[in-house]
Design a protein around this motif. Structure first.
Motif, PDB file in Angstrom:
ATOM      1  N   ALA A 101     -33.165  71.534  32.509  1.00  0.00           N
ATOM      2  CA  ALA A 101     -32.080  72.330  33.091  1.00  0.00           C
ATOM      3  C   ALA A 101     -30.841  72.152  32.237  1.00  0.00           C
ATOM      4  N   ASP A 102     -30.071  73.214  32.136  1.00  0.00           N
ATOM      5  CA  ASP A 102     -28.739  73.144  31.560  1.00  0.00           C
ATOM      6  C   ASP A 102     -27.792  72.848  32.714  1.00  0.00           C
ATOM      7  N   MET A 103     -27.109  71.704  32.673  1.00  0.00           N
ATOM      8  CA  MET A 103     -26.250  71.301  33.788  1.00  0.00           C
ATOM      9  C   MET A 103     -25.070  72.251  33.998  1.00  0.00           C
ATOM     10  N   GLY A 104     -24.774  73.076  33.016  1.00  0.00           N
ATOM     11  CA  GLY A 104     -23.707  74.052  33.167  1.00  0.00           C
ATOM     12  C   GLY A 104     -24.143  75.333  33.849  1.00  0.00           C
ATOM     13  N   GLU A 105     -25.444  75.461  34.119  1.00  0.00           N
ATOM     14  CA  GLU A 105     -25.995  76.646  34.781  1.00  0.00           C
ATOM     15  C   GLU A 105     -26.428  76.237  36.185  1.00  0.00           C
ATOM     16  N   LEU A 106     -25.668  76.657  37.177  1.00  0.00           N
ATOM     17  CA  LEU A 106     -25.901  76.179  38.543  1.00  0.00           C
ATOM     18  C   LEU A 106     -27.276  76.559  39.071  1.00  0.00           C
ATOM     19  N   ALA A 107     -27.760  77.742  38.731  1.00  0.00           N
ATOM     20  CA  ALA A 107     -29.087  78.162  39.189  1.00  0.00           C
ATOM     21  C   ALA A 107     -30.162  77.245  38.619  1.00  0.00           C
ATOM     22  N   GLN A 108     -29.992  76.831  37.370  1.00  0.00           N
ATOM     23  CA  GLN A 108     -30.964  75.921  36.759  1.00  0.00           C
ATOM     24  C   GLN A 108     -30.922  74.544  37.420  1.00  0.00           C
ATOM     25  N   VAL A 109     -29.731  74.084  37.781  1.00  0.00           N
ATOM     26  CA  VAL A 109     -29.608  72.798  38.481  1.00  0.00           C
ATOM     27  C   VAL A 109     -30.346  72.860  39.813  1.00  0.00           C
ATOM     28  N   ARG A 110     -30.171  73.934  40.549  1.00  0.00           N
ATOM     29  CA  ARG A 110     -30.842  74.086  41.847  1.00  0.00           C
ATOM     30  C   ARG A 110     -32.367  74.103  41.685  1.00  0.00           C
ATOM     31  N   LYS A 111     -32.843  74.836  40.708  1.00  0.00           N
ATOM     32  CA  LYS A 111     -34.280  74.936  40.477  1.00  0.00           C
ATOM     33  C   LYS A 111     -34.864  73.588  40.087  1.00  0.00           C
ATOM     34  N   MET A 112     -34.166  72.879  39.218  1.00  0.00           N
ATOM     35  CA  MET A 112     -34.647  71.569  38.778  1.00  0.00           C
ATOM     36  C   MET A 112     -34.681  70.573  39.931  1.00  0.00           C
ATOM     37  N   VAL A 113     -33.642  70.577  40.773  1.00  0.00           N
ATOM     38  CA  VAL A 113     -33.603  69.668  41.917  1.00  0.00           C
ATOM     39  C   VAL A 113     -34.734  69.970  42.890  1.00  0.00           C
ATOM     40  N   ALA A 114     -34.995  71.237  43.125  1.00  0.00           N
ATOM     41  CA  ALA A 114     -36.097  71.612  44.018  1.00  0.00           C
ATOM     42  C   ALA A 114     -37.424  71.086  43.486  1.00  0.00           C
ATOM     43  N   GLU A 115     -37.613  71.160  42.185  1.00  0.00           N
ATOM     44  CA  GLU A 115     -38.837  70.646  41.561  1.00  0.00           C
ATOM     45  C   GLU A 115     -38.939  69.139  41.746  1.00  0.00           C
ATOM     46  N   LEU A 116     -37.835  68.449  41.566  1.00  0.00           N
ATOM     47  CA  LEU A 116     -37.829  66.995  41.733  1.00  0.00           C
ATOM     48  C   LEU A 116     -38.092  66.603  43.177  1.00  0.00           C
ATOM     49  N   GLN A 117     -37.495  67.319  44.109  1.00  0.00           N
ATOM     50  CA  GLN A 117     -37.624  66.961  45.517  1.00  0.00           C
ATOM     51  C   GLN A 117     -39.041  67.160  46.048  1.00  0.00           C
ATOM     52  N   GLU A 118     -39.821  67.965  45.375  1.00  0.00           N
ATOM     53  CA  GLU A 118     -41.226  68.092  45.737  1.00  0.00           C
ATOM     54  C   GLU A 118     -42.024  66.850  45.349  1.00  0.00           C
ATOM     55  N   LYS A 119     -41.472  66.066  44.422  1.00  0.00           N
ATOM     56  CA  LYS A 119     -42.190  64.902  43.895  1.00  0.00           C
ATOM     57  C   LYS A 119     -41.686  63.571  44.435  1.00  0.00           C
ATOM     58  N   GLU A 120     -40.373  63.486  44.725  1.00  0.00           N
ATOM     59  CA  GLU A 120     -39.773  62.193  45.044  1.00  0.00           C
ATOM     60  C   GLU A 120     -39.045  62.199  46.384  1.00  0.00           C
ATOM     61  N   PRO A 121     -39.427  61.306  47.297  1.00  0.00           N
ATOM     62  CA  PRO A 121     -38.708  61.198  48.564  1.00  0.00           C
ATOM     63  C   PRO A 121     -37.406  60.425  48.440  1.00  0.00           C
ATOM     64  N   LYS A 122     -37.254  59.649  47.339  1.00  0.00           N
ATOM     65  CA  LYS A 122     -36.034  58.862  47.169  1.00  0.00           C
ATOM     66  C   LYS A 122     -35.646  58.823  45.698  1.00  0.00           C
ATOM     67  N   VAL A 123     -34.350  58.615  45.482  1.00  0.00           N
ATOM     68  CA  VAL A 123     -33.796  58.387  44.142  1.00  0.00           C
ATOM     69  C   VAL A 123     -32.897  57.167  44.247  1.00  0.00           C
ATOM     70  N   ASP A 124     -33.167  56.176  43.425  1.00  0.00           N
ATOM     71  CA  ASP A 124     -32.382  54.941  43.478  1.00  0.00           C
ATOM     72  C   ASP A 124     -31.115  55.012  42.640  1.00  0.00           C
ATOM     73  N   CYS A 125     -31.186  55.732  41.527  1.00  0.00           N
ATOM     74  CA  CYS A 125     -30.023  55.796  40.644  1.00  0.00           C
ATOM     75  C   CYS A 125     -29.982  57.136  39.928  1.00  0.00           C
ATOM     76  N   LEU A 126     -28.842  57.798  40.018  1.00  0.00           N
ATOM     77  CA  LEU A 126     -28.589  59.039  39.292  1.00  0.00           C
ATOM     78  C   LEU A 126     -27.444  58.786  38.325  1.00  0.00           C
ATOM     79  N   VAL A 127     -27.688  59.031  37.039  1.00  0.00           N
ATOM     80  CA  VAL A 127     -26.644  58.893  36.027  1.00  0.00           C
ATOM     81  C   VAL A 127     -26.285  60.286  35.524  1.00  0.00           C
ATOM     82  N   CYS A 128     -25.061  60.724  35.833  1.00  0.00           N
ATOM     83  CA  CYS A 128     -24.586  62.047  35.423  1.00  0.00           C
ATOM     84  C   CYS A 128     -23.873  61.910  34.089  1.00  0.00           C
ATOM     85  N   ASN A 129     -24.616  62.141  33.025  1.00  0.00           N
ATOM     86  CA  ASN A 129     -24.136  61.887  31.670  1.00  0.00           C
ATOM     87  C   ASN A 129     -24.054  63.138  30.811  1.00  0.00           C
TER      88      ASN A 129
END
Length: 331
Positions: free
Chosen positions: A112-140
């Motif tokens: 995902a390109d973090m500057g493209e909001l639609a891509q951020v949403r799509k990527m998060v949806a993909e991740l949420q199908e795989k992971e019930p939890k996230v311990d650490c998010l680094v916004c770099n």
């Protein structure tokens, strides 16, 4: 006058603390062990004793520079790593290098390109199908451009990638996963450049007029915004730890591209790992993390070094920023 004083004080403060000289001075005060490279695996000689087995770690901009160092560190400590990158080819190359260095094959790529909001949403949806939890998010993720660039959605790209999409929207969409962790935390990788300014009006921060573009200040506005964002979310979402941090003045490809020959004024510069090391500590520490604070080299830092109130925002200005971010992100 205020801007001149602010810039001068920032530079003097930076020469003392942000350089490699500052790093060498700071690490002498560390209470926890220090390791000399990102890829030293848990239990290996020279390791710092951190074990991240069972942890789910997300790093944006993970294929180069500071982000790659942080991704390598997490993988070396046994975490399940997600590399959130824009380029598939660069991400795959970095993934293979990290796997070879750490012997961890539990590394995943999300594009995902973090500057493209639609891509951020799509990527998060993909991740949420795989992971019930996230311990650490680094916004770099993000970069510093000397010319004005715009996303396909009409947002100035420095603001969108660093703050709107890459920090605010991404972290808000992942709140269910972050809250599901026993020690969920978000790290906004900011910059010492934020010392130059307060967060301006929304119109200036987003360069809505498309005139008088200054890439250095577009970057500084977004970075000050990340510091304010961590402060506000620490109050409104206390179930998660929120910190901002910066790596100091590091020798990376991104710095070369942004500063060219002018990078000589930042010397002696840190290596990428020397810049990333304090942020890696934030990813893993189990004690002493102060939510809402701005860190360098494992320690909370002052958020203002400028004369008077030149870089300080009033509460109503911060609230306006938060309201505008929510609206612009469509939340």
């Amino acid at each position: 006058m205020g801007q001149g004083l602010s810039s001068t004080q920032f530079y003097v403060f930076g020469k003392k603390h942000f350089t490699e000289t500052g790093y060498i001075k700071h690490i002498k005060k560390y209470a926890d062990p220090l390791q000399k490279a990102a890829g030293i695996r848990f239990g290996a000689e020279g390791a710092d004793g951190v074990d991240m087995t069972g942890k789910v770690v997300l790093v944006t901009g993970a294929n180069s520079g500071i982000g790659k160092e942080l991704a390598t560190y997490a993988a070396a400590k046994g975490a399940k790593l997600y590399m959130l990158c824009r380029s598939k080819d660069r991400a795959e190359k970095a993934k293979n290098e990290i796997m070879e260095a750490t012997l961890n094959d539990n590394i995943n790529i999300l594009l995902a390109d973090m500057g493209e909001l639609a891509q951020v949403r799509k990527m998060v949806a993909e991740l949420q199908e795989k992971e019930p939890k996230v311990d650490c998010l680094v916004c770099n993720a993000g970069a510093l451009f000397n010319d004005r660039r715009e996303s396909s959605e009409g947002n100035e790209i420095t603001f969108a990638s660093h703050l709107l999409g890459g920090s605010y929207l991404l972290s808000q969409l992942l709140l269910p996963q972050l809250k599901a962790s026993e020690s969920g935390r978000v790290i906004f990788v900011s910059s010492g450049g934020m010392y130059n300014t307060k967060f301006p009006s929304w119109e200036i921060a987003t360069n809505a007029s498309k005139e008088k573009y200054d890439g250095q200040f577009a970057y500084a506005y977004a970075k000050r915004g990340q510091v304010l964002l961590a402060e506000e979310l620490a109050k409104s979402v206390p179930e998660v730890s929120w910190v901002s941090s910066h790596p100091g003045w590091c020798s990376t490809d991104a710095v070369d591209a942004a500063y060219g020959e002018n990078k000589k004024y930042l010397e002696p510069m840190r290596s990428a790992w020397e810049g990333a090391e304090g942020i890696a500590w934030l990813m893993s520490t189990q004690s002493g993390l102060e939510s809402g604070e701005f860190y360098l080299d494992r320690s909370p830092q002052p958020k203002h070094v400028a004369f008077g109130s030149f870089t300080k925002n009033k509460p109503e200005e911060v609230q306006e920023m938060m309201d505008k971010l929510k609206s612009a992100a469509g939340l």
